[in-house]
Motif scaffolding. Structure first.
Motif, PDB file in Angstrom:
ATOM      1  N   ALA A   4       0.878  -1.153   0.011  1.00  0.00           N
ATOM      2  CA  ALA A   4      -0.088  -0.099   0.033  1.00  0.00           C
ATOM      3  C   ALA A   4       0.908   1.267  -0.070  1.00  0.00           C
ATOM      4  CB  ALA A   4      -0.878  -0.149   1.175  1.00  0.00           C
ATOM      5  N   HIS A   8      -2.268   5.374   2.622  1.00  0.00           N
ATOM      6  CA  HIS A   8      -3.148   4.230   3.011  1.00  0.00           C
ATOM      7  C   HIS A   8      -2.707   3.585   3.996  1.00  0.00           C
ATOM      8  CE1 HIS A   8      -4.522   4.961  -1.247  1.00  0.00           C
ATOM      9  NE2 HIS A   8      -5.378   5.045  -0.767  1.00  0.00           N
ATOM     10  N   GLU A   9      -1.280   3.320   4.281  1.00  0.00           N
ATOM     11  CA  GLU A   9      -0.762   2.557   5.398  1.00  0.00           C
ATOM     12  C   GLU A   9      -1.054   3.188   6.900  1.00  0.00           C
ATOM     13  OE1 GLU A   9       0.714  -0.923   6.993  1.00  0.00           O
ATOM     14  OE2 GLU A   9       0.224  -0.395   5.201  1.00  0.00           O
ATOM     15  N   THR A  11      -3.267   5.491   7.253  1.00  0.00           N
ATOM     16  CA  THR A  11      -4.918   5.693   7.599  1.00  0.00           C
ATOM     17  C   THR A  11      -5.278   4.595   8.020  1.00  0.00           C
ATOM     18  OG1 THR A  11      -5.014   7.110   5.612  1.00  0.00           O
ATOM     19  CG2 THR A  11      -6.908   6.229   6.221  1.00  0.00           C
ATOM     20  N   ARG A  12      -4.690   3.142   7.608  1.00  0.00           N
ATOM     21  CA  ARG A  12      -5.066   2.067   8.234  1.00  0.00           C
ATOM     22  C   ARG A  12      -4.623   2.008   9.793  1.00  0.00           C
ATOM     23  NH1 ARG A  12      -3.135  -2.875   9.240  1.00  0.00           N
ATOM     24  NH2 ARG A  12      -1.036  -2.346   8.381  1.00  0.00           N
ATOM     25  N   TYR A  56     -12.241   5.262   9.667  1.00  0.00           N
ATOM     26  CA  TYR A  56     -11.609   5.222   8.120  1.00  0.00           C
ATOM     27  C   TYR A  56     -12.038   6.446   7.524  1.00  0.00           C
ATOM     28  CZ  TYR A  56      -9.881   3.821   3.735  1.00  0.00           C
ATOM     29  OH  TYR A  56      -9.289   3.605   2.672  1.00  0.00           O
ATOM     30  N   THR A  60      -8.749   9.655   6.778  1.00  0.00           N
ATOM     31  CA  THR A  60      -8.400   9.742   5.436  1.00  0.00           C
ATOM     32  C   THR A  60      -8.124  11.231   5.114  1.00  0.00           C
ATOM     33  OG1 THR A  60      -9.375   7.679   4.786  1.00  0.00           O
ATOM     34  CG2 THR A  60      -8.812   9.190   2.876  1.00  0.00           C
TER      35      THR A  60
END
Length: 87
Positions: A4, A8-9, A11-12, A56, A60
């Motif tokens: 990712a 994205h990482e 955010t995760r 989530y 973001t």
């Protein structure tokens, strides 16, 4: 497992931390309030699912804004140090 991007990482990871915090806090509060173990578990799972979805959705734009601000500051710092390097 596919790789990712950094945003994205992050955010995760932020979502995972918020979800686990919401689950744990809800479970502890319910347990200390004298709720039955199964009821406390179901309430905690419900709060964790809600925190996962909203976390989530909210994490973001926050992560993207922070990364953009860091990139802007780094570009400004690089631009200011470049004339000093040329001299």
């Amino acid at each position: 497992m596919k790789s990712a991007t950094g945003s994205h990482e992050l955010t995760r990871l932020v979502t995972a931390y918020c979800t686990s915090f919401a689950f744990g806090l809800t479970f502890l509060i319910a347990t200390f309030a004298g709720v039955d173990g199964t009821t406390a578990l179901w309430r905690s799972v419900t709060v964790a699912v809600i925190a996962l979805v909203f976390g989530y959705l909210l994490a973001t734009p926050v992560v993207d804004a922070v990364l953009e601000a860091m990139a802007r500051d780094e570009a400004k710092r690089a631009a200011q140090s470049k004339p000093e390097d040329d001299a």
